[in-house]
Motif scaffolding. Structure first.
Motif, PDB file in Angstrom:
ATOM      1  N   PRO A 135       1.308  -0.955   0.218  1.00 41.02           N
ATOM      2  CA  PRO A 135       0.096  -0.220   0.327  1.00 41.02           C
ATOM      3  C   PRO A 135       0.951   1.385   0.169  1.00 41.02           C
ATOM      4  O   PRO A 135       1.666   1.846   1.088  1.00 41.02           O
ATOM      5  CB  PRO A 135      -0.519   0.057   1.442  1.00 41.02           C
ATOM      6  CG  PRO A 135      -0.096  -0.967   2.054  1.00 41.02           C
ATOM      7  CD  PRO A 135       0.767  -1.840   1.735  1.00 41.02           C
ATOM      8  N   ARG A 136       0.476   2.281  -1.590  1.00 46.88           N
ATOM      9  CA  ARG A 136       1.957   3.126  -1.167  1.00 46.88           C
ATOM     10  C   ARG A 136       1.144   4.664  -1.720  1.00 46.88           C
ATOM     11  O   ARG A 136       0.104   3.896  -2.425  1.00 46.88           O
ATOM     12  CB  ARG A 136       2.860   2.967  -1.324  1.00 46.88           C
ATOM     13  CG  ARG A 136       2.735   2.761  -3.249  1.00 46.88           C
ATOM     14  CD  ARG A 136       4.306   1.784  -3.354  1.00 46.88           C
ATOM     15  NE  ARG A 136       3.882   0.563  -4.383  1.00 46.88           N
ATOM     16  CZ  ARG A 136       4.746   1.287  -5.420  1.00 46.88           C
ATOM     17  NH1 ARG A 136       5.468   2.122  -5.742  1.00 46.88           N
ATOM     18  NH2 ARG A 136       4.163   0.170  -6.463  1.00 46.88           N
TER      19      ARG A 136
ATOM     20  N   GLU B  70      -3.901   7.353  -8.025  1.00 44.34           N
ATOM     21  CA  GLU B  70      -3.429   6.434  -7.275  1.00 44.34           C
ATOM     22  C   GLU B  70      -2.663   5.506  -8.267  1.00 44.34           C
ATOM     23  O   GLU B  70      -2.337   5.609  -9.318  1.00 44.34           O
ATOM     24  CB  GLU B  70      -4.675   4.973  -6.784  1.00 44.34           C
ATOM     25  CG  GLU B  70      -5.270   5.483  -5.630  1.00 44.34           C
ATOM     26  CD  GLU B  70      -4.835   5.820  -4.000  1.00 44.34           C
ATOM     27  OE1 GLU B  70      -3.890   5.653  -3.724  1.00 44.34           O
ATOM     28  OE2 GLU B  70      -5.802   6.155  -3.388  1.00 44.34           O
TER      29      GLU B  70
ATOM     30  N   THR C 132      -2.899  -0.574  -6.870  1.00 45.46           N
ATOM     31  CA  THR C 132      -3.574   0.183  -5.649  1.00 45.46           C
ATOM     32  C   THR C 132      -5.147  -0.173  -6.358  1.00 45.46           C
ATOM     33  O   THR C 132      -6.029  -1.250  -5.049  1.00 45.46           O
ATOM     34  CB  THR C 132      -3.561   1.400  -5.091  1.00 45.46           C
ATOM     35  OG1 THR C 132      -1.895   0.914  -4.597  1.00 45.46           O
ATOM     36  CG2 THR C 132      -3.941   1.280  -4.144  1.00 45.46           C
TER      37      THR C 132
ATOM     38  N   ARG D 266      -6.424   1.341   1.686  1.00 47.88           N
ATOM     39  CA  ARG D 266      -5.095   1.687   1.425  1.00 47.88           C
ATOM     40  C   ARG D 266      -4.510   2.479   1.938  1.00 47.88           C
ATOM     41  O   ARG D 266      -3.480   2.488   3.020  1.00 47.88           O
ATOM     42  CB  ARG D 266      -5.043   1.979  -0.383  1.00 47.88           C
ATOM     43  CG  ARG D 266      -3.498   2.189  -0.967  1.00 47.88           C
ATOM     44  CD  ARG D 266      -2.711   3.737  -0.514  1.00 47.88           C
ATOM     45  NE  ARG D 266      -3.155   4.357  -0.862  1.00 47.88           N
ATOM     46  CZ  ARG D 266      -3.322   5.795  -0.313  1.00 47.88           C
ATOM     47  NH1 ARG D 266      -2.599   6.107   0.404  1.00 47.88           N
ATOM     48  NH2 ARG D 266      -4.515   6.766  -0.758  1.00 47.88           N
TER      49      ARG D 266
ATOM     50  N   ALA E  53      -4.711   0.557   5.592  1.00 44.26           N
ATOM     51  CA  ALA E  53      -3.311  -0.099   5.812  1.00 44.26           C
ATOM     52  C   ALA E  53      -2.135   0.770   6.087  1.00 44.26           C
ATOM     53  O   ALA E  53      -1.087   0.067   6.490  1.00 44.26           O
ATOM     54  CB  ALA E  53      -3.324  -0.848   4.349  1.00 44.26           C
ATOM     55  N   MET E  54      -2.414   2.023   5.207  1.00 46.74           N
ATOM     56  CA  MET E  54      -1.175   2.705   5.593  1.00 46.74           C
ATOM     57  C   MET E  54      -0.868   3.086   6.874  1.00 46.74           C
ATOM     58  O   MET E  54       0.569   3.907   7.341  1.00 46.74           O
ATOM     59  CB  MET E  54      -1.064   3.582   4.385  1.00 46.74           C
ATOM     60  CG  MET E  54      -0.285   3.271   3.212  1.00 46.74           C
ATOM     61  SD  MET E  54      -0.252   4.820   1.966  1.00 46.74           S
ATOM     62  CE  MET E  54       1.137   5.125   2.547  1.00 46.74           C
TER      63      MET E  54
ATOM     64  N   LEU F 119      -8.424  -5.094   3.817  1.00 45.09           N
ATOM     65  CA  LEU F 119      -7.084  -5.171   3.589  1.00 45.09           C
ATOM     66  C   LEU F 119      -6.936  -6.629   2.984  1.00 45.09           C
ATOM     67  O   LEU F 119      -5.552  -6.588   2.367  1.00 45.09           O
ATOM     68  CB  LEU F 119      -6.338  -4.888   4.923  1.00 45.09           C
ATOM     69  CG  LEU F 119      -6.958  -3.665   5.788  1.00 45.09           C
ATOM     70  CD1 LEU F 119      -6.008  -3.142   6.730  1.00 45.09           C
ATOM     71  CD2 LEU F 119      -7.346  -2.106   5.133  1.00 45.09           C
TER      72      LEU F 119
ATOM     73  N   TYR G 226      -3.169  -6.090   1.191  1.00 48.97           N
ATOM     74  CA  TYR G 226      -2.277  -5.994   1.556  1.00 48.97           C
ATOM     75  C   TYR G 226      -1.476  -7.090   2.051  1.00 48.97           C
ATOM     76  O   TYR G 226      -0.775  -6.800   2.862  1.00 48.97           O
ATOM     77  CB  TYR G 226      -2.168  -4.726   1.905  1.00 48.97           C
ATOM     78  CG  TYR G 226      -3.211  -3.515   1.291  1.00 48.97           C
ATOM     79  CD1 TYR G 226      -2.248  -3.120   0.218  1.00 48.97           C
ATOM     80  CD2 TYR G 226      -4.319  -2.969   1.500  1.00 48.97           C
ATOM     81  CE1 TYR G 226      -3.444  -2.399  -0.820  1.00 48.97           C
ATOM     82  CE2 TYR G 226      -5.246  -1.996   0.545  1.00 48.97           C
ATOM     83  CZ  TYR G 226      -4.677  -2.120  -0.280  1.00 48.97           C
ATOM     84  OH  TYR G 226      -5.041  -0.951  -0.806  1.00 48.97           O
TER      85      TYR G 226
END
Lengths: 426, 426
Positions: free
Chosen positions: A4-5, B46, B50, B86, B89-90, B301, B304
């Motif tokens: 995830p980025r 994105e 993703t 995303r 997750a981050m 998620l 990821y």
């Protein structure tokens, strides 16, 4: 598995920052609307030819451009001015001129990412299109003044110039072909200093002319009024000086002289400004840069072969305001009071009338979404920054100050509401 | 010369419509915030991986995808849910779970343009992530209820189902492999009718099973409670039924039964819903379609490789609300009162204290940006919809009702303000 980025040069906004931004945007929109400016919206994608026109150049390198599924050459807008021109060209009849609009929205530029600069950022523009009167310049300047005041930013100087003054002067001394070069070079004075600018100008102009120019713009001996000094050179009928005098007279009559200043160093590097230009500096923090800039541009619709339409506009540096500690303090955005409600399995139902009563007076009320152990609920409440909590006990309520760790027991619903109302809302 | 046009499938928004939309967004944001949901923001671009994950398929054909200047494979978001996953997750550690967020923003899909459908549109999402309790489903359902109420939309039914009910039933009769097909087919009942859906199901399932299924979902003979009827088939310990009963019990205790209804026909076509699902219909206008929909999804998620996190969310059909005449009436968005000021060359200065005094009480005040002939000013004022105007005459003011064409002369500033305040603000 996917990492995830965020795309390079872009960023997420966390809840607290997004709340701040949305509050500032809401206040600015309200201020613009109250000054008679109307909101518009345009697509974020435009045909590339609309955005680039004949220019291309630097802009072309920076835009996010691609072909859509129908092979159309499209790009993400890099500012809100070009889409506005296209919008007015298409809807002029419905809108009517003069037309005052504001637009607060994201734009994209593929600039080299550096500290504090992102490829996606907000612009916050207000424009008055279809009039070239000094009154319309004044409308923009006063709207800049009012909108900053609305945000709680009260100590600043709006520094104003007219690009025609330099042009008239250069016409007079026969150096008008250097106008754009000189405007751009003078624009750098604040960054690099008068001496360096002088030597840069001397690469193109004779030393004599540079000295004359400096004596005109930045006279050595103290002058009572720079505009009068310039009048003595350009004559009483200089259109740009007369335009500036009208504006500064009005500002004086409005008792706003403390907030406005004539400054010939303000030239705005961009080519498209043709008349009045301005930048705004926070008192005691010029290093922050301008927090609201703009000016007059002519031939807004020239790209579309339509008649010449003149406009004037300003833009508030939203991202700059939101990253300056000093500005954030001034903005003084407060969040609504909030209260946490502890609950057991029946909690939701039992707490509902309490929740309703508190929300009705503008208090944010939350419960943990599971009827879990008290400890889990407390952990959640602390992380979310609640300082007041309510326990439901039978038919009564206990109000707990989580900071002071003090509780008041056996309250009725009405008592809870009136206590919190008193505490938070005076 | 360039032809000013909008990219195919996109559209401009004119001031009145943009004002409406911004007011509705502001109200919804306020309602979400009051329910403990927090605003977030994510970039509109994105990485394509993703957005598409392993899926691709239909979505892949619809996204605006390209390579940026750094050859990165990027795309414009097609919804707000994938970017939220995303984001969580981050930032999970900073945000903490459970986390309640709202996000009102544009998304893009390259769908075939058709009447009322555009390639750029708003989504208006609220989600509660990190809890699978019935209370969190209830939180979403009540937030849907509250936010519609806030908009002035009071007459609607939120129709709720649990996808697990059908799954449990199919497990029981040994047809679980058809779950997704059956959910998708039943989703069409409102559009094509029960009979057509029945014959479509019969292409895959035996007639006996289809009849059994129909008897389970839509019993021929009147039943007092559909949930009790289903309990008699699935047993008292059916998790989905118990979950639904908890929700409907709470709704009943909250005295909100009029606004909620159990409806096994609501299945939501999308694959990713796993539990409770809902749609919302305006009373007397089911044809408009659902104005607020959502449900529970698991493994948010999973893309990821993180631990399994369950969420539940809803989405308000902003564009649908804003294009329905009936909804627009209910929304009842009013614009602030506004007054036009006639002026001569000195107008700006002289009118300023009047402008300030009126703006301070929330009245929009405008002048024509040129001190032109009265006729030009009147034309502008009428086009902009002003019904009140003020003439400055010496030290006094004349207030003119432009609709009734009546004037009151020789008013002081205070008298003008108090008259307008009385008239507009009670």
């Amino acid at each position: 598995m996917i990492d995830p980025r965020v795309v390079k040069g872009f960023r997420d906004t966390l809840p607290h920052d997004e709340y701040l931004r949305s509050q500032v945007i809401q206040k600015l929109a309200g201020a613009f609307y109250l000054q008679g400016y109307q909101p518009i919206d345009t697509p974020i994608l435009e045909y590339t030819e609309t955005l680039l026109g004949k220019s291309g150049g630097e802009t072309e390198k920076q835009i996010f451009r691609f072909r859509d599924a129908g092979e159309r050459d499209v790009a993400m807008r890099f500012d809100l001015t070009v889409p506005m021109a296209r919008y007015i060209a298409m809807h002029k009849e419905e809108l009517g001129l003069p037309f005052k609009r504001y637009h607060i929205a994201k734009v994209w530029r593929g600039e080299k990412p550096q500290r504090g600069r992102f490829r996606e950022f907000y612009q916050c523009d207000f424009d008055l299109v279809g009039s070239s009167s000094p009154a319309s310049d004044l409308d923009i300047l006063l709207t800049a003044y009012e909108s900053l005041q609305t945000l709680g930013i009260t100590e600043f100087t709006i520094e104003v110039n007219h690009r025609g003054i330099l042009r008239e002067y250069l016409e007079k001394i026969g150096a008008v072909e250097h106008t754009v070069f000189i405007l751009r070079t003078i624009d750098k004075i604040d960054k690099v200093g008068q001496e360096l600018v002088k030597s840069e100008l001397a690469q193109v102009l004779s030393d004599g002319i540079v000295n004359q120019l400096y004596e005109f713009l930045f006279p050595e001996k103290e002058v009572e009024s720079l505009l009068e000094h310039m009048t003595s050179v350009l004559g009483l009928d200089s259109p740009s000086i007369l335009h500036m005098k009208l504006i500064f007279n009005a500002v004086k009559n409005l008792d706003l002289s403390h907030a406005f200043q004539f400054n010939p160093k303000i030239t705005r590097g961009l080519d498209y400004y043709t008349g009045m230009v301005f930048e705004t500096f926070l008192s005691g923090d010029r290093m922050l840069g301008s927090i609201c800039s703009g000016g007059r541009y002519d031939n807004l619709l020239s790209l579309y072969g339509k008649e010449s339409i003149s406009g004037v506009g300003g833009s508030i540096g939203l991202d700059r305001l939101l990253t300056s500690e000093k500005c954030l303090q001034l903005l003084n955005i407060t969040t609504p009071p909030k209260v946490f409600i502890y609950h057991n399995t029946d909690g939701y139902t039992q707490a509902y009338s309490l929740i309703k009563a508190l929300q009705r007076i503008g208090i944010v009320v939350e419960m943990y979404p599971d009827a879990k152990k008290i400890d889990n609920q407390t952990k959640y409440a602390i992380r979310r920054g609640f300082s007041q909590a309510i326990f439901i006990e039978g038919n009564g309520y206990t109000l707990r100050d989580m900071t002071k760790k003090e509780s008041v027991k056996d309250l009725s619903l009405e008592m809870v509401v009136s206590r919190l109302q008193e505490q938070y809302l005076g």
